[in-house]
Design an enzyme around this catalytic site. Structure first.
Site, PDB file in Angstrom:
ATOM      1  N   ASP A 133       0.841  -1.214   0.091  1.00 35.45           N
ATOM      2  CA  ASP A 133       0.106   0.083   0.057  1.00 35.45           C
ATOM      3  C   ASP A 133       1.085   1.167  -0.053  1.00 35.45           C
ATOM      4  O   ASP A 133       1.914   1.217   0.788  1.00 35.45           O
ATOM      5  CB  ASP A 133      -0.900  -0.065   1.227  1.00 35.45           C
ATOM      6  N   GLY A 153     -15.982   2.840   3.376  1.00 32.68           N
ATOM      7  CA  GLY A 153     -14.397   3.502   3.407  1.00 32.68           C
ATOM      8  C   GLY A 153     -13.561   3.291   2.184  1.00 32.68           C
ATOM      9  O   GLY A 153     -12.382   3.196   2.096  1.00 32.68           O
ATOM     10  N   HIS A 199     -10.323  -5.496  -3.878  1.00 37.26           N
ATOM     11  CA  HIS A 199      -8.955  -5.684  -3.148  1.00 37.26           C
ATOM     12  C   HIS A 199      -9.045  -5.887  -1.632  1.00 37.26           C
ATOM     13  O   HIS A 199     -10.009  -5.478  -1.085  1.00 37.26           O
ATOM     14  CB  HIS A 199      -7.946  -4.499  -3.389  1.00 37.26           C
TER      15      HIS A 199
HETATM   16  P1  DGP Z   1      -9.618   1.450   0.040  1.00 41.13           P
HETATM   17  O1  DGP Z   1      -9.690   2.889   0.524  1.00 41.13           O
HETATM   18  O2  DGP Z   1     -10.134   0.378   0.946  1.00 41.13           O
HETATM   19  O3  DGP Z   1     -10.268   1.579  -1.485  1.00 41.13           O
HETATM   20  O4  DGP Z   1      -8.294   1.035  -0.358  1.00 41.13           O
HETATM   21  C1  DGP Z   1      -7.292   1.857  -1.381  1.00 41.13           C
HETATM   22  C2  DGP Z   1      -5.920   1.673  -0.860  1.00 41.13           C
HETATM   23  O5  DGP Z   1      -5.096   1.769  -2.109  1.00 41.13           O
HETATM   24  C3  DGP Z   1      -5.399   2.584   0.135  1.00 41.13           C
HETATM   25  O6  DGP Z   1      -5.076   2.064   1.558  1.00 41.13           O
HETATM   26  C4  DGP Z   1      -4.469   3.475  -0.717  1.00 41.13           C
HETATM   27  C5  DGP Z   1      -3.916   2.651  -1.825  1.00 41.13           C
HETATM   28  N1  DGP Z   1      -3.612   2.967  -3.082  1.00 41.13           N
HETATM   29  C6  DGP Z   1      -4.232   3.969  -3.874  1.00 41.13           C
HETATM   30  N2  DGP Z   1      -3.534   4.187  -4.752  1.00 41.13           N
HETATM   31  C7  DGP Z   1      -2.338   3.682  -4.860  1.00 41.13           C
HETATM   32  C8  DGP Z   1      -1.290   3.374  -5.588  1.00 41.13           C
HETATM   33  O7  DGP Z   1      -1.253   4.153  -6.775  1.00 41.13           O
HETATM   34  N3  DGP Z   1      -0.319   2.582  -5.441  1.00 41.13           N
HETATM   35  C9  DGP Z   1      -0.616   1.943  -3.992  1.00 41.13           C
HETATM   36  N4  DGP Z   1       0.534   1.166  -4.027  1.00 41.13           N
HETATM   37  N5  DGP Z   1      -1.524   2.051  -3.292  1.00 41.13           N
HETATM   38  C10 DGP Z   1      -2.497   2.858  -3.513  1.00 41.13           C
END
Ligand code: DGP
Length: 114
Positions: free
Chosen positions: A30, A93, A100
């Site tokens: 993340d 949220g 995912h």
């Molecule tokens: P959610 O809020 O449950 O939809 O989780 C989305 C997650 O994705 C959040 O913890 C941040 C992560 N995230 C968003 N954009 C990116 C990205 O471009 N790269 C990575 N590695 N994580 C990302």
């Protein structure tokens, strides 16, 4: 899907720290970790959320669970415990509408979640 961040990560259009990959599942770290270990296990196929999972996706969901347990062991979380969750929709949220699961661990979790 054209405008989906995670589809772009799956295709390699957006770079990420890849931890695991097979024909159905991609796991990355993340970008905004909430704990010492914070992995995102995503389906390669675009599915908007857990609400959109169908019977045909059973092998994919089982695959994600198997990969989650393998990675939890690999990251040293099996003994300590960890959290495995998927956020759904606005009040759940969810910020990225592509299925995912968060695998979060390495610190004590609290309940109820915020
Ligand atoms: P959610 O809020 O449950 O939809 O989780 C989305 C997650 O994705 C959040 O913890 C941040 C992560 N995230 C968003 N954009 C990116 C990205 O471009 N790269 C990575 N590695 N994580 C990302």
């Amino acid at each position: 899907m054209e405008d989906c961040i995670f589809c772009k990560i799956v295709s390699g259009g957006i770079s990420s720290q890849r931890v695991y990959e097979d024909s159905q599942v991609l796991v990355i770290r993340d970008i905004n970790p909430q704990a010492p270990v914070h992995l995102l296990l995503m389906s390669k196929k675009h599915i908007a959320s857990a609400l959109d999972v169908s019977e045909a996706d059973v092998p994919l969901i089982v695959r994600i669970m198997v990969v989650a347990s393998q990675l939890a062991r690999k990251e040293g979380l099996a003994e300590r415990g960890f959290r495995l969750l998927t956020n759904v929709g606005r009040e759940g949220g969810q910020s990225v509408p592509h299925l995912h699961f968060h695998l979060i661990g390495g610190r004590q979790m609290s309940w109820p979640p915020g």
